[in-house]
Design an enzyme around this catalytic site. Sequence first.
Site: not given
Ligand code: DQA
Length: 140
Positions: A9-10, A17, A22, A71, A74, A77, A84, A95, A97-99, A104, A108
């Site tokens: 998502p997002n 964003r 990001y 990735n 959210a 979390h 599953d 897995e 994550h960009i950040s 943070r 997270r």
């Molecule tokens: C994220 C980190 C997550 O906490 C956040 O909800 C995202 C992006 C990252 O790539 O840093 O949507 O997965």
Amino acid sequence: MKILIVNGPNLNLLGKREPGIYGARGFEDYYNELKKRYPEVEFDYFQSNVEGELINKLHEVGFSWDGIVLNAGAYTHTSVALQDAIRGINTPVIEVHISNVHKREEFRHHSMISCACQGVICGFGLDSYRLAVEAFLAQK
Ligand code: DQA
């Protein structure tokens, strides 16, 4: 080697964003560069804002592809269902994550999916995805 990149998502809003967190680059642009850099890899890319669609995609490729770079945004979390799904397939999942989620907000810091993944890469910007691809290639 067939590697699927899945964004949750997002992440369709990358480039627009919260660029301070990001970055200012859209994912499609980065993805094209990645494909050029690894011509030997067959890539596919999937993005959805819907938890069930992410799960369906993992089920679809998770018995035949070589690796999944996920990735989960959210849902990382919160999602027992994604954990599953990762446990239920054969294809290894990394897995990403960009950040650096550990720098943070506290909510997270915990991932529901890390325990089901082969490994976790976070905090390297978009380069986190490439590092995950490298990890799959190194295991070939
Ligand atoms: C994220 C980190 C997550 O906490 C956040 O909800 C995202 C992006 C990252 O790539 O840093 O949507 O997965």
